[in-house]
Design an enzyme around this catalytic site. Structure first.
Site, PDB file in Angstrom:
ATOM      1  N   THR A   1      34.307  30.278  29.693  1.00 38.06           N
ATOM      2  CA  THR A   1      33.234  30.518  30.662  1.00 38.06           C
ATOM      3  C   THR A   1      31.938  30.029  30.316  1.00 38.06           C
ATOM      4  O   THR A   1      31.040  29.431  31.046  1.00 38.06           O
ATOM      5  CB  THR A   1      33.210  32.081  30.766  1.00 38.06           C
ATOM      6  OG1 THR A   1      34.387  32.521  31.078  1.00 38.06           O
ATOM      7  CG2 THR A   1      32.351  32.402  32.144  1.00 38.06           C
TER       8      THR A   1
ATOM      9  N   GLU B   1      29.124  42.413  40.597  1.00 38.24           N
ATOM     10  CA  GLU B   1      29.363  41.081  40.290  1.00 38.24           C
ATOM     11  C   GLU B   1      28.103  40.446  39.147  1.00 38.24           C
ATOM     12  O   GLU B   1      28.456  39.744  38.280  1.00 38.24           O
ATOM     13  CB  GLU B   1      29.288  40.193  41.443  1.00 38.24           C
ATOM     14  CG  GLU B   1      30.532  39.931  42.260  1.00 38.24           C
ATOM     15  CD  GLU B   1      31.645  39.322  41.729  1.00 38.24           C
ATOM     16  OE1 GLU B   1      32.450  39.910  40.826  1.00 38.24           O
ATOM     17  OE2 GLU B   1      31.801  38.186  41.662  1.00 38.24           O
TER      18      GLU B   1
END
Lengths: 370, 370
Positions: B239, B185
């Site tokens: 994003t 991640e």
């Protein structure tokens, strides 16, 4: 499933029409009458008193609880304020009079019900009930020191609100009584329910919103023991400085941290996990780090409490009382001793320690005379 | 009492000595080999594979959950990624190779394990286990669209981590697997566990701290039905803009509000009170109000979801998927239809709706060949 949490939602039924000035200080202006005519609401059926006299109790409360700042509080048993309320033919119908205030250091408290926490809450309950035909006199027995961070004003308001409601048969809900208590708190410390809601309802209460007032009862498991160690130094916390110490703006990392600790605190309460509860209690990165330095010795007191085995420790309310949590009375006493020593050693302050259980009942009638 | 919450605390045993560059983008540099030599840890007993092949699944996840921003996430069943992992004598011992990636729109995904979410997590688990004598090949079946706000990268990482652990006998704990997933991640979306922790552990997971990693499992009552309505528009959420939209600083009133809603959200989860959970989910005053305007139609989608009877609605992760909660599949379908219509009417976006239960298990083995 029987839900361990009750959701209470209440919108004020009548917009307050009180003559109490909102911005006034608590010092009474001279020559104001000591009894106060309650402006009546439109509630059609004025209740009759079902007792000639009642005596009520409301517990001390610990607000803030670290990351629970301004929205979480709980009640602690065995210490608090009492109110004795009598139907008094010598008081004009629809009015209330403060007959007496007892307890140490109560000279600062006004006997004018308009300027007294108990008086304001009592007046508000009389207004909600529409009392016009009965006069009341109230005696306040302060069991809590003023300005200690243990919800002293809230306890007075809660005991008075419950007494007035009960003498007339208990028609109002807990939420309505919290609203009456809020009228009082608004005058003393701002429109915050985190002391008065647990003082009235007992246990842990989360204040979810004010418009409308919405309270969540967080049920701490019945079978789990929880003790609070309350250590109060002889020190007047500088209220204005305490408020001024709060940051106006909070950075995102600290916000996320405190939110997650608040979540963990709620989880600790609901599951009775004292380790999780205590750790969360002690994890505030926003308010406690700014306020603790204003209370001489507080940082050391917290440190020794943790060293002595407390699950967590923080400032109670806006201080100066320190609160630690543990799971037995004897451990609590040992932790309290260490905390008292630390207040003296590091803050040069004399302090007293109390070990108390969670109060699960909140403000209640303790006796009544038909 | 059997506590409904497990406290997990884990400190990384070995400081990562990975050669994976921390700041690199996900685009693979040319000429990099597609298999990657795992640098071995000092774990003394290298485990043998107990299967020749395993197939694992990891569910989609909804992170943030309104006021749970950056610390709370949950898993949803029936959608997610699969990983098939084989002991492969054609892969050099101690290395892993990505044999194939299937699913729609997977052309953006690298087959270099160093640049692939599943690959990074798999490498990390191999490192933790000290695998030197066995080569592996991995096939990733993407069931989740990329960049949808449903934890696509976390699902790949979780499925891979579990597959590698299980093929060697499942020595690592869930917390260790979360740490492996975090390595992945970190490369894609930052060092956040709010997708990968629930993807691995299932249910609702509160991330309490990172140093050390501490996770609270918030047990949602077994007997209560909870359905998520997931409505994904055909829209690539910007994003960078989504991250830039976050305020740097938060005023105290909003901080207190969001903290109290985070507390109420946790209470709603633990007590199974869907009304409280949904209301809290929809009450974020900090992140959602800034991000929703960047997703065409989102505000209308939330409004119609509430009008259609959803208990709450917010943005899933960083969007663009909208998530609503309800207590029955049929209600969920009706709510989903309205949300799809609103995305088209107000945002001019085609969207698809799914109604899914809470996934309580997290990433798991679905089959194995001895």
């Amino acid at each position: 499933m029987l839900s361990p949490m009750a959701v209470c939602c209440y919108t004020h039924p009548i917009k307050p029409s009180t003559a109490i000035p909102r911005s006034a200080s608590l010092s009474p202006p001279r020559l104001l009458r000591r009894s106060f005519l309650v402006k009546c609401s439109s509630r059609p059926n004025e209740p009759e008193p079902i007792f000639t006299s009642v005596r009520s109790f409301a517990p001390a409360t610990v607000a803030n609880l670290g990351p629970g700042f301004d929205f979480l509080g709980c009640a602690v048993d065995g210490i608090g304020d009492h109110v004795t309320l009598r139907v008094d033919p010598n008081v004009r119908p629809g009015e209330i009079s403060i007959a007496d205030i007892t307890g140490s250091n109560t000279s600062k408290l006004s006997r004018n019900p308009l300027w007294n926490c108990a008086g304001i809450a009592a007046i508000e309950v009389m207004r909600m009930l529409g009392i016009r035909r009965v006069g009341l006199s109230l005696t306040l027995e302060k069991g809590l020191p003023l300005g200690s961070g243990l919800g002293s004003s809230a306890a007075s308001a809660a005991a008075a609100a419950v007494a007035v409601n009960e003498i007339f048969g208990g028609r109002l809900s807990e939420q309505e009584l919290v609203l009456a208590g809020l009228k009082s708190e608004e005058k003393v410390s701002g429109y915050h329910a985190d002391n008065v809601a647990p003082a009235i309802m007992g246990g842990f209460i989360l204040i979810r919103s004010y418009e409308p007032l919405e309270l969540l009862r967080l049920r701490f498991p019945e079978e789990t023991e929880l003790f609070f160690v309350l250590v109060s130094p002889e020190f007047e916390a500088p209220t204005k400085k305490m408020r001024a110490a709060l940051p106006g703006e909070i950075g995102m990392p600290h916000h996320v941290w405190n939110c997650s600790q608040a979540g963990a605190l709620v989880a600790g309460v609901l599951t009775g996990d004292l380790r999780a509860l205590g750790k969360a209690l002690a994890s505030d990165k926003i308010v406690e780090p700014r306020r603790a330095p204003l209370i001489p010795g507080m940082e050391a007191v917290k440190r020794v409490a943790m060293e002595a085995g407390a699950f967590g420790c923080t400032i109670s309310g806006a201080g100066p009382t320190a609160v630690a949590v543990t799971n037995s009375e004897s451990k609590g006493e040992a932790i309290g001793e260490r905390m008292v020593e630390a207040f003296m050693a590091e803050g040069n302050l004399a302090a007293t320690a109390l070990v108390r259980r969670l109060d699960r009942a909140g403000a209640r009638l303790v006796s009544s005379i038909p």
